[in-house]
Design a protein around this motif. Structure first.
Motif, short mmCIF file in Angstrom:
data_model
loop_
_atom_site.label_atom_id
_atom_site.label_comp_id
_atom_site.label_asym_id
_atom_site.label_seq_id
_atom_site.Cartn_x
_atom_site.Cartn_y
_atom_site.Cartn_z
N THR A 106 -3.25 -9.17 6.73
CA THR A 106 -1.82 -9.11 6.39
C THR A 106 -1.01 -8.50 7.52
OG1 THR A 106 -2.41 -8.86 4.05
CG2 THR A 106 -0.18 -8.25 4.69
N VAL A 107 -1.49 -7.41 8.09
CA VAL A 107 -0.78 -6.76 9.21
C VAL A 107 -0.75 -7.70 10.42
CG1 VAL A 107 -0.85 -4.82 10.82
CG2 VAL A 107 -1.31 -4.43 8.40
N ALA A 108 -1.83 -8.43 10.66
CA ALA A 108 -1.86 -9.37 11.77
C ALA A 108 -0.84 -10.49 11.59
CB ALA A 108 -3.26 -9.97 11.93
N CYS A 109 -0.50 -10.79 10.32
CA CYS A 109 0.51 -11.82 10.03
C CYS A 109 1.91 -11.23 9.86
CB CYS A 109 0.13 -12.58 8.77
SG CYS A 109 -1.40 -13.52 8.87
N ASP A 110 2.07 -9.94 10.19
CA ASP A 110 3.35 -9.25 10.05
C ASP A 110 3.82 -9.23 8.59
OD1 ASP A 110 3.42 -8.90 12.83
OD2 ASP A 110 4.37 -10.86 13.11
N GLY A 111 2.88 -9.09 7.65
CA GLY A 111 3.22 -9.08 6.24
C GLY A 111 3.28 -7.67 5.67
N ASP A 112 3.61 -7.59 4.39
CA ASP A 112 3.74 -6.32 3.68
C ASP A 112 2.44 -6.05 2.93
OD1 ASP A 112 4.47 -4.09 2.26
OD2 ASP A 112 5.85 -5.12 0.91
N PRO A 113 1.62 -5.08 3.36
CA PRO A 113 0.36 -4.81 2.65
C PRO A 113 0.55 -4.38 1.21
CG PRO A 113 0.36 -3.80 4.83
CD PRO A 113 1.76 -4.26 4.57
N THR A 114 1.70 -3.75 0.89
CA THR A 114 1.93 -3.32 -0.49
C THR A 114 2.01 -4.50 -1.44
OG1 THR A 114 3.17 -1.42 0.36
CG2 THR A 114 3.42 -1.94 -1.97
N ALA A 115 2.73 -5.55 -1.04
CA ALA A 115 2.85 -6.73 -1.88
C ALA A 115 1.52 -7.46 -1.99
CB ALA A 115 3.93 -7.66 -1.33
N ILE A 116 0.78 -7.53 -0.88
CA ILE A 116 -0.51 -8.22 -0.89
C ILE A 116 -1.52 -7.44 -1.74
CG2 ILE A 116 -2.46 -8.89 0.56
CD1 ILE A 116 -0.18 -10.79 0.72
N HIS A 117 -1.40 -6.12 -1.76
CA HIS A 117 -2.38 -5.31 -2.48
C HIS A 117 -2.37 -5.62 -3.98
CE1 HIS A 117 -4.04 -1.55 -4.31
NE2 HIS A 117 -4.94 -1.77 -3.37
N THR A 118 -1.18 -5.85 -4.55
CA THR A 118 -1.13 -6.18 -5.97
C THR A 118 -1.84 -7.49 -6.26
OG1 THR A 118 1.04 -7.24 -5.68
CG2 THR A 118 1.02 -4.90 -6.26
N LEU A 119 -1.67 -8.47 -5.39
CA LEU A 119 -2.35 -9.76 -5.57
C LEU A 119 -3.85 -9.60 -5.38
CD1 LEU A 119 0.09 -12.13 -3.62
CD2 LEU A 119 -0.05 -11.77 -6.09
N TRP A 120 -4.25 -8.78 -4.41
CA TRP A 120 -5.68 -8.57 -4.18
C TRP A 120 -6.33 -7.89 -5.38
CZ3 TRP A 120 -8.73 -4.17 -3.89
CH2 TRP A 120 -10.01 -4.35 -3.36
N CYS A 121 -5.65 -6.90 -5.96
CA CYS A 121 -6.19 -6.22 -7.14
C CYS A 121 -6.35 -7.20 -8.30
CB CYS A 121 -5.28 -5.06 -7.55
SG CYS A 121 -5.34 -3.64 -6.44
N ALA A 122 -5.35 -8.06 -8.48
CA ALA A 122 -5.45 -9.04 -9.57
C ALA A 122 -6.60 -10.01 -9.33
CB ALA A 122 -4.13 -9.79 -9.69
N ALA A 123 -6.78 -10.43 -8.08
CA ALA A 123 -7.89 -11.33 -7.77
C ALA A 123 -9.24 -10.66 -7.98
CB ALA A 123 -7.77 -11.84 -6.33
N ARG A 124 -9.29 -9.35 -7.77
CA ARG A 124 -10.52 -8.59 -8.00
C ARG A 124 -10.73 -8.25 -9.47
NH1 ARG A 124 -14.73 -8.08 -4.32
NH2 ARG A 124 -13.87 -8.06 -2.22
N GLY A 125 -9.74 -8.60 -10.30
CA GLY A 125 -9.87 -8.31 -11.72
C GLY A 125 -9.47 -6.90 -12.10
N VAL A 126 -8.74 -6.21 -11.22
CA VAL A 126 -8.28 -4.85 -11.50
C VAL A 126 -6.90 -4.94 -12.13
CG1 VAL A 126 -7.76 -2.58 -10.55
CG2 VAL A 126 -9.58 -3.96 -9.54
N ALA A 127 -6.82 -4.70 -13.44
CA ALA A 127 -5.56 -4.81 -14.15
C ALA A 127 -4.67 -3.62 -13.82
CB ALA A 127 -5.79 -4.89 -15.65
N PRO A 128 -3.34 -3.83 -13.75
CA PRO A 128 -2.45 -2.69 -13.50
C PRO A 128 -2.51 -1.71 -14.65
CG PRO A 128 -1.20 -4.65 -14.10
CD PRO A 128 -2.61 -5.09 -13.90
N SER A 129 -2.57 -0.46 -14.32
CA SER A 129 -2.67 0.58 -15.33
C SER A 129 -1.29 0.93 -15.87
CB SER A 129 -3.33 1.83 -14.74
OG SER A 129 -3.32 2.88 -15.68
N ALA A 130 -1.25 1.07 -17.19
CA ALA A 130 0.01 1.48 -17.81
C ALA A 130 0.16 2.99 -17.84
CB ALA A 130 0.10 0.92 -19.23
#
Length: 359
Positions: free
Chosen positions: A232-256
């Motif tokens: 993500t950093v190599a593509c000049d992207g935002d790691p924070t936004a990518i992290h939420t997608l990565w967690c979802a792909a890993r099956g880590v549900a957002p905690s309430a």
């Protein structure tokens, strides 16, 4: 003389006769004994059924997007329809395989499918099912042709009613949307194209091989967070936004179980991730997709972290981005904690009421 005891075959359930001498039979013929099924826990087709359903969803979604264009390529649409039928055939086979493993009789399967029992045995028998599943795994699937976001308007929400739903309705349905793995791959693919860098240059900056980066952005591999962040950093992207997608792909549900402030930040980051995964469509197209429930300025402020609408409206925006509302609903609830119910008035408070309150 000992009277015969009526039993049934453990495979075909035909009646058996047992006179009470020796070991009681379990099967009527050796062929039934050879056909005895493995225990139910030995067969789990759920992941493969989900994979087939996601493939059907992506294919039919691309067909619907193409139909909203001015000149859809019907030849290509016919090719995609062929793959949809193939995925549905595999889905039928996997469903019947699971039913049989769970002990469902062929008679019940045939009745549900609207065919005869003999036809169901020939169509979904063990040998036929194995051949069909193995053939589908090696059959190439024609990729959906990408459509420029600025040339074709987004279609109406898939499966949504034609009339605009009111805010009083409940949250939008959650069974739609792309898979979390596909959303993560789409986001990295869009970042790679937007950066203008070649895959080998991104791989060199991230410290991995170019072939591995290609497999990641195509959805074939799900990397660790360390590798995903470097890409993500190599593509000049935002790691924070990518992290939420990565967690979802890993099956880590957002905690309430987070504070309201942290939930707001995490929710905005998740929305930016979905926006990136969708290819950063124009706010006007999202305004049309949301059926006017959000203005273009409001949509822009949502992704800037300055505005957070009510849940039914936000759920429609998530659907417009091909996301799954149920994945973000816990964060929205955490960002909007329910206020404590007022305590019942005590006798003292009643006495403090003015006389005018009693008429």
């Amino acid at each position: 003389m000992t009277s015969a005891v009526r039993r049934t075959c453990a495979c075909c359930h035909k009646p058996l006769s047992y006179g009470g001498r020796g070991r009681p039979p379990q099967y009527c013929f050796r062929s039934c004994q050879r056909r005895r099924r493995p225990p139910a826990q030995a067969v789990q087709t759920g992941p493969r059924r989900m994979e087939a359903l996601e493939a059907v969803h992506r294919a039919t979604g691309s067909l619907l997007d193409a139909e909203y264009g001015d000149h859809p390529d019907l030849v290509h649409s016919l090719e995609v329809l062929l793959t949809v039928r193939q995925h549905l055939d595999v889905l039928d086979s996997l469903t019947v395989q699971q039913l049989r493993a769970d002990g469902t009789r062929w008679e019940t399967v045939a009745e549900a499918a609207g065919i005869s029992e003999s036809t169901a045995r020939r169509k979904w028998g063990r040998a036929a099912a194995q051949h069909k599943n193995s053939a589908s795994s090696t059959r190439p699937t024609p990729a959906a042709r990408p459509v420029a976001a600025d040339s074709v308007p987004l279609p109406q929400q898939r499966g949504a009613p034609a009339s605009p739903p009111s805010d009083a309705e409940g949250p939008p349905p959650a069974a739609l949307g792309l898979s979390s793995t596909q959303q993560f791959a789409n986001a990295l693919s869009h970042l790679q194209r937007s950066s203008g860098k070649a895959v080998r240059d991104i791989a060199a900056d991230a410290g991995v091989s170019a072939s591995y980066v290609s497999r990641v952005i195509s959805g074939e591999r799900l990397p660790s967070w360390s590798v995903a962040r470097r890409i993500t950093v190599a593509c000049d992207g935002d790691p924070t936004a990518i992290h939420t997608l990565w967690c979802a792909a890993r099956g880590v549900a957002p905690s309430a179980k987070v504070t309201s402030e942290d939930a707001v930040g995490a929710l905005h980051a998740a929305l930016r991730g979905l926006y990136l995964s969708a290819g950063r469509p124009d706010p006007y197209l999202l305004h049309t997709q949301c059926q006017g429930s959000l203005s273009e300025e409001q949509i822009t402020h949502v992704f800037d972290g300055q505005y957070l609408p009510d849940w039914p409206v936000l759920g429609r925006l998530v659907l417009a981005l091909d996301g799954r509302p149920d994945a973000l609903h816990p964060l929205w609830n955490a960002a909007h904690p329910t206020p404590a119910a007022p305590s019942a008035p005590t006798r003292a408070s009643n006495l403090a009421l003015p006389a005018s309150a009693f008429g």
